[in-house]
Design an enzyme around this catalytic site. Structure first.
Site, PDB file in Angstrom:
ATOM      1  N   GLY A  29       0.790  -1.224   0.000  1.00 31.58           N
ATOM      2  CA  GLY A  29       0.000   0.000   0.000  1.00 31.58           C
ATOM      3  C   GLY A  29       0.818   1.267   0.000  1.00 31.58           C
ATOM      4  O   GLY A  29       0.413   2.273  -0.588  1.00 31.58           O
ATOM      5  N   HIS A  87     -13.926  11.592 -16.255  1.00 29.28           N
ATOM      6  CA  HIS A  87     -13.317  11.717 -17.580  1.00 29.28           C
ATOM      7  C   HIS A  87     -12.047  12.575 -17.587  1.00 29.28           C
ATOM      8  O   HIS A  87     -11.941  13.565 -16.867  1.00 29.28           O
ATOM      9  CB  HIS A  87     -14.327  12.320 -18.568  1.00 29.28           C
ATOM     10  CG  HIS A  87     -14.743  13.719 -18.196  1.00 29.28           C
ATOM     11  ND1 HIS A  87     -14.072  14.847 -18.603  1.00 29.28           N
ATOM     12  CD2 HIS A  87     -15.762  14.153 -17.418  1.00 29.28           C
ATOM     13  CE1 HIS A  87     -14.654  15.923 -18.130  1.00 29.28           C
ATOM     14  NE2 HIS A  87     -15.691  15.538 -17.382  1.00 29.28           N
TER      15      HIS A  87
END
Length: 204
Positions: A68, A133
């Site tokens: 992580g 997007h």
């Protein structure tokens, strides 16, 4: 589902590694093994821990670094540069066909990646995170569970967006930033450090 005959060695026998192994299994990998420099166990769930990161991994095997910490993950990914390092996508993630992923990325369950998103190497898009997007993520970025990036956001390498955070559209976040849990980013971040709150402010 295509069956992957290739062996997959996952570096890091942790909770994160367990999630990665399950995604790998759902991606068709059958021969999955863990390597860990610190674990004293022989198994993690149904998967065997067969040695440390010094284990002699076959040259035709694949490697996935399930660490992580962004900086440590970066170092280990580069260390295993001579092996195939696939990206793994949970079948219940929604990923536009126009998304570009680097090597050794993981996209977890219920994550959403919208059109023209670009991820560098070693990125983590965690459970139920969304990236809208035209966002661009540098290498070794971690988008934590339930975090949301609006459209057109750029995130620098090794930045960590904490659980439940939000970033409004068209902002830039530089490299080596930590956005604390629940942080709300409403202006671009141009200086590395740790930011918390709503709106986010730098604390160190």
């Amino acid at each position: 589902m295509e069956v992957k005959n290739k062996q997959l060695f996952i570096i890091g026998a942790s909770g994160h590694g367990k999630v990665v192994a399950e995604i790998a299994s759902l991606n068709g990998y059958q021969d999955i093994y863990f390597l860990d420099d610190f674990s004293k166990e022989c198994h993690l769930g149904p998967w065997s821990i067969v040695g440390t990161s010094q284990y002699p991994i076959p040259s035709d095997a694949a490697v996935f670094v399930a660490i992580g910490d962004n900086k440590i993950r970066s170092k280990i990914v580069h260390r295993f540069k001579d092996w195939e390092q696939p990206s793994l996508i949970h079948p219940r993630a929604i990923v536009s066909p126009t998304v570009s992923l680097g090597k050794s990325c993981v996209v977890m369950a219920n994550a959403v990646l919208q059109p023209n998103v670009k991820l560098g190497d070693g990125c983590i898009v965690n459970t139920a995170a969304s990236i809208d997007h035209d966002c661009k993520l540098g290498d070794f970025v971690h988008i934590s569970p339930g975090s949301h990036l609006a459209g057109g956001v750029t995130v620098g390498q090794q930045t960590w967006i904490g659980i439940g955070s939000s970033v409004i559209q068209s902002l830039s976040i530089c490299k080596d930033v930590i956005v604390g849990a629940g942080g709300v980013v409403i202006q671009s971040i141009t200086s590395s450090g740790t930011y918390v709150g709503n709106p986010c402010r730098k604390i160190q």
